[in-house]
Design a protein around this motif. Structure first.
Motif, mmCIF file in Angstrom:
data_model
loop_
_atom_site.group_PDB
_atom_site.id
_atom_site.type_symbol
_atom_site.label_atom_id
_atom_site.label_comp_id
_atom_site.label_asym_id
_atom_site.label_seq_id
_atom_site.Cartn_x
_atom_site.Cartn_y
_atom_site.Cartn_z
ATOM 1 N N THR A 64 0.989 -1.189 0.114
ATOM 2 C CA THR A 64 -0.013 -0.055 0.003
ATOM 3 C C THR A 64 0.870 1.180 0.096
ATOM 4 O O THR A 64 0.607 2.009 -0.742
ATOM 5 C CB THR A 64 -1.049 -0.068 1.284
ATOM 6 N N LEU A 65 1.961 1.466 0.912
ATOM 7 C CA LEU A 65 2.941 2.334 0.996
ATOM 8 C C LEU A 65 3.729 2.540 -0.537
ATOM 9 O O LEU A 65 3.665 3.752 -0.984
ATOM 10 C CB LEU A 65 3.931 2.243 1.709
ATOM 11 N N ARG A 66 4.066 1.493 -1.065
ATOM 12 C CA ARG A 66 4.407 1.579 -2.434
ATOM 13 C C ARG A 66 3.589 1.919 -3.364
ATOM 14 O O ARG A 66 3.625 3.150 -4.163
ATOM 15 C CB ARG A 66 4.921 0.064 -3.071
ATOM 16 N N LEU A 67 2.272 1.565 -3.371
ATOM 17 C CA LEU A 67 1.310 2.208 -4.293
ATOM 18 C C LEU A 67 0.995 3.746 -4.083
ATOM 19 O O LEU A 67 0.776 4.455 -5.186
ATOM 20 C CB LEU A 67 0.181 1.649 -4.003
ATOM 21 N N ALA A 68 1.030 4.069 -3.011
ATOM 22 C CA ALA A 68 0.757 5.645 -2.545
ATOM 23 C C ALA A 68 1.820 6.452 -2.911
ATOM 24 O O ALA A 68 1.506 7.328 -3.775
ATOM 25 C CB ALA A 68 0.559 5.845 -1.043
ATOM 26 N N ILE A 69 3.151 5.896 -2.794
ATOM 27 C CA ILE A 69 4.205 6.820 -3.173
ATOM 28 C C ILE A 69 4.675 6.657 -4.877
ATOM 29 O O ILE A 69 4.730 7.752 -5.458
ATOM 30 C CB ILE A 69 5.457 5.952 -2.687
ATOM 31 N N GLU A 70 4.102 5.584 -5.555
ATOM 32 C CA GLU A 70 4.229 5.692 -6.726
ATOM 33 C C GLU A 70 3.365 6.760 -7.429
ATOM 34 O O GLU A 70 3.470 7.149 -8.657
ATOM 35 C CB GLU A 70 3.974 4.333 -7.335
ATOM 36 N N THR A 71 1.814 6.554 -6.851
ATOM 37 C CA THR A 71 0.939 7.596 -7.405
ATOM 38 C C THR A 71 1.554 8.953 -7.121
ATOM 39 O O THR A 71 0.984 9.839 -8.226
ATOM 40 C CB THR A 71 -0.343 7.296 -6.618
ATOM 41 N N VAL A 72 2.012 9.151 -6.102
ATOM 42 C CA VAL A 72 2.442 10.807 -5.845
ATOM 43 C C VAL A 72 3.419 11.082 -6.735
ATOM 44 O O VAL A 72 3.561 11.983 -7.513
ATOM 45 C CB VAL A 72 2.883 10.858 -4.486
ATOM 46 N N GLU A 73 4.308 10.004 -7.161
ATOM 47 C CA GLU A 73 5.444 10.377 -7.814
ATOM 48 C C GLU A 73 5.050 10.577 -9.275
ATOM 49 O O GLU A 73 5.528 11.515 -10.091
ATOM 50 C CB GLU A 73 6.701 9.330 -7.699
ATOM 51 N N GLN A 74 4.124 9.619 -9.829
ATOM 52 C CA GLN A 74 3.501 9.764 -11.172
ATOM 53 C C GLN A 74 3.008 11.131 -11.176
ATOM 54 O O GLN A 74 3.174 11.738 -12.281
ATOM 55 C CB GLN A 74 2.703 8.810 -11.133
ATOM 56 N N ALA A 75 2.077 11.541 -10.222
ATOM 57 C CA ALA A 75 1.551 12.864 -10.441
ATOM 58 C C ALA A 75 2.380 14.052 -10.342
ATOM 59 O O ALA A 75 2.180 14.889 -11.373
ATOM 60 C CB ALA A 75 0.498 12.986 -9.214
ATOM 61 N N PHE A 76 3.444 13.924 -9.697
ATOM 62 C CA PHE A 76 4.580 15.012 -9.679
ATOM 63 C C PHE A 76 5.196 15.075 -11.105
ATOM 64 O O PHE A 76 5.382 15.898 -11.672
ATOM 65 C CB PHE A 76 5.743 14.766 -8.767
ATOM 66 N N SER A 77 5.684 13.678 -11.672
ATOM 67 C CA SER A 77 6.234 13.510 -12.969
ATOM 68 C C SER A 77 5.364 14.229 -14.081
ATOM 69 O O SER A 77 5.723 14.993 -14.806
ATOM 70 C CB SER A 77 6.544 12.175 -13.267
ATOM 71 N N GLU A 78 3.911 13.938 -14.027
ATOM 72 C CA GLU A 78 3.008 14.448 -15.083
ATOM 73 C C GLU A 78 3.071 16.098 -15.115
ATOM 74 O O GLU A 78 2.851 16.469 -15.980
ATOM 75 C CB GLU A 78 1.764 13.758 -14.965
ATOM 76 N N LYS A 79 3.237 16.661 -13.905
ATOM 77 C CA LYS A 79 2.919 17.992 -13.829
ATOM 78 C C LYS A 79 4.485 18.558 -13.731
ATOM 79 O O LYS A 79 4.497 19.780 -13.683
ATOM 80 C CB LYS A 79 2.566 18.397 -12.423
ATOM 81 N N GLY A 80 5.547 17.964 -13.886
ATOM 82 C CA GLY A 80 6.952 18.449 -14.080
ATOM 83 C C GLY A 80 7.462 18.954 -12.707
ATOM 84 O O GLY A 80 8.368 19.875 -12.783
ATOM 85 N N VAL A 81 7.076 18.484 -11.582
ATOM 86 C CA VAL A 81 7.249 18.867 -10.263
ATOM 87 C C VAL A 81 8.303 17.953 -9.998
ATOM 88 O O VAL A 81 8.095 16.703 -9.840
ATOM 89 C CB VAL A 81 5.989 19.047 -9.393
ATOM 90 N N THR A 82 9.459 18.468 -9.184
ATOM 91 C CA THR A 82 10.581 17.679 -8.792
ATOM 92 C C THR A 82 10.633 18.026 -7.335
ATOM 93 O O THR A 82 10.365 19.046 -6.653
ATOM 94 C CB THR A 82 12.000 17.790 -9.268
ATOM 95 N N MET A 83 11.049 16.958 -6.500
ATOM 96 C CA MET A 83 11.210 16.865 -4.988
ATOM 97 C C MET A 83 12.316 16.501 -4.516
ATOM 98 O O MET A 83 12.461 15.072 -5.008
ATOM 99 C CB MET A 83 9.792 16.698 -4.206
ATOM 100 N N ASP A 84 13.100 17.040 -3.559
ATOM 101 C CA ASP A 84 14.266 16.287 -3.153
ATOM 102 C C ASP A 84 13.923 15.315 -2.042
ATOM 103 O O ASP A 84 12.788 15.520 -1.541
ATOM 104 C CB ASP A 84 15.203 17.192 -2.469
ATOM 105 N N PRO A 85 14.736 14.215 -1.790
ATOM 106 C CA PRO A 85 14.484 13.102 -0.862
ATOM 107 C C PRO A 85 13.794 13.602 0.596
ATOM 108 O O PRO A 85 12.792 13.093 0.827
ATOM 109 C CB PRO A 85 15.759 12.310 -0.966
ATOM 110 N N ASP A 86 14.510 14.715 1.142
ATOM 111 C CA ASP A 86 14.227 14.999 2.309
ATOM 112 C C ASP A 86 12.718 15.655 2.401
ATOM 113 O O ASP A 86 11.868 15.379 3.301
ATOM 114 C CB ASP A 86 14.936 16.186 2.807
#
Length: 127
Positions: free
Chosen positions: A102-124
């Protein structure tokens, strides 16, 4: 950067399947108003989700799964068991709110949405 909460990402078919799973659970719940209170939304929001008219945000989906006593992965995708498997009847089962899938699914969903919008975020900041 705006502080928007992301909704679960579904295809149209997945959205209908999610709504069908939710509708069945809502129909067997104490009442829609009680479920809405437990999730922290209004009754109309629960009805929209159950009718496939809108999708819950990720944090709402977590609360919804917890209130309905089902696994988030099953609620969101239909995959895996609906409920956590009980060990022995005598033992108390400790139920984690999120499992690793579930955690992996949530992280992948968030990262996909960020990627689609061209948003980058550092690991911290992700943490």
């Amino acid at each position: 950067m705006t502080n928007r909460k992301l909704s679960l990402q579904f295809t149209e078919w997945d959205s209908l399947q999610f709504a069908a799973r939710l509708k069945e659970l809502v129909d067997s719940y104490e009442s829609i108003s009680a479920l809405a209170r437990n999730v922290g939304v209004v009754e109309g929001t629960i009805r929209k989700w159950a009718n496939g008219l809108s999708r819950p945000k990720i944090d709402e989906a977590v609360k919804l799964a917890y209130a309905l006593d089902v696994r988030l992965l099953w609620l969101a995708t239909g995959e895996g068991p609906q409920k956590d498997q009980e060990d022995k009847k005598d033992q108390q089962v400790i139920r984690p709110v999120l499992d690793i899938k579930t955690l992996r699914l949530a992280i992948e969903t968030v990262e996909q949405a960020f990627s689609e919008k061209g948003v980058t975020m550092d690991p911290d900041k992700k943490a």
